[in-house]
Design a protein around this motif. Structure first.
Motif, short mmCIF file in Angstrom:
data_model
loop_
_atom_site.label_atom_id
_atom_site.label_comp_id
_atom_site.label_asym_id
_atom_site.label_seq_id
_atom_site.Cartn_x
_atom_site.Cartn_y
_atom_site.Cartn_z
N SER A 1 5.94 -22.41 1.26
CA SER A 1 6.78 -21.37 1.87
C SER A 1 6.64 -20.03 1.18
N LYS A 2 6.05 -20.03 -0.02
CA LYS A 2 6.07 -18.86 -0.91
C LYS A 2 7.53 -18.56 -1.24
N LYS A 3 7.80 -17.45 -1.88
CA LYS A 3 9.18 -17.12 -2.26
C LYS A 3 9.91 -16.57 -1.04
N VAL A 4 11.02 -17.23 -0.70
CA VAL A 4 11.85 -16.83 0.45
C VAL A 4 13.17 -16.30 -0.09
N TYR A 5 13.53 -15.08 0.28
CA TYR A 5 14.78 -14.49 -0.18
C TYR A 5 15.90 -14.96 0.75
N SER A 6 16.60 -16.02 0.30
CA SER A 6 17.67 -16.62 1.09
C SER A 6 18.53 -17.48 0.19
N ASN A 7 19.83 -17.54 0.49
CA ASN A 7 20.72 -18.43 -0.26
C ASN A 7 20.84 -19.80 0.41
N GLN A 8 20.11 -20.02 1.47
CA GLN A 8 20.16 -21.31 2.18
C GLN A 8 19.56 -22.42 1.33
N SER A 9 20.29 -23.53 1.20
CA SER A 9 19.79 -24.69 0.46
C SER A 9 20.06 -25.99 1.22
N VAL A 10 20.56 -25.88 2.44
CA VAL A 10 20.85 -27.04 3.27
C VAL A 10 20.13 -26.88 4.60
N ALA A 11 19.41 -27.92 5.00
CA ALA A 11 18.70 -27.95 6.29
C ALA A 11 17.71 -26.79 6.45
N VAL A 12 16.93 -26.54 5.42
CA VAL A 12 15.90 -25.50 5.48
C VAL A 12 14.72 -26.06 6.27
N ALA A 13 14.35 -25.37 7.33
CA ALA A 13 13.32 -25.85 8.25
C ALA A 13 11.93 -25.79 7.64
N TYR A 14 11.17 -26.84 7.87
CA TYR A 14 9.74 -26.88 7.51
C TYR A 14 9.03 -25.82 8.34
N GLY A 15 8.15 -25.05 7.71
CA GLY A 15 7.50 -23.94 8.40
C GLY A 15 6.00 -24.04 8.49
#
Length: 141
Positions: A60-74
């Motif tokens: 994913s490389k570095k993603v600027y997000s506070n999401q840590s639940v149900a992060v979608a495979y990209g």
């Protein structure tokens, strides 16, 4: 180090039926008010690919997000009947990097659908009431 990253218990693994899984993890905290600001997920075809920097499935490389639940495979759709390993690292609100989680195994079913998973790959502190083997599958209650 990040912990609690999948449905595995003591070497067992997640068995998924979607080509587009979702990932979850517990954000490590070093004090009050510490929050995740970024994450990076890697998926590889083998556990030891990570040691050789051979992330051959998705980064994913570095993603600027506070999401840590149900992060979608990209990445590209996963193949059926294969095993994959994934790991994650985070950065907190102070810019401190967590280090990589331990690589965790998940297997894809013989037939996959394209719908997104509604149950992310994650680990909790709960233990199964019992486990048993039925044919070649591990069943968990």
């Amino acid at each position: 180090m990040i912990e609690n990253t999948d449905v595995a218990y003591h070497g067992e693994y997640a068995y998924i039926r979607t080509a587009k899984p979702r990932f979850s993890w517990v954000v490590p905290s070093s004090g009050n008010g510490t929050m995740q600001k970024s994450y990076r997920i890697q998926v590889a075809s083998g556990k030891y690919n990570f040691a050789c920097d051979d992330v051959d499935v998705w980064d994913s490389k570095k993603v600027y997000s506070n999401q840590s639940v149900a992060v979608a495979y990209g990445g590209n759709p996963l193949q059926s009947g294969k095993s994959y390993y994934w790991r994650v690292m985070t950065w907190d609100s102070n810019g401190v990097q967590s280090g990589w989680s331990e690589p965790k195994l998940f297997l894809t079913a013989d037939t996959l659908d394209e719908s997104p998973s509604y149950y992310p790959l994650m680990k909790t502190m709960e233990r199964p009431a019992r486990t048993y083997v039925c044919d070649k599958y591990m069943m968990v209650d």
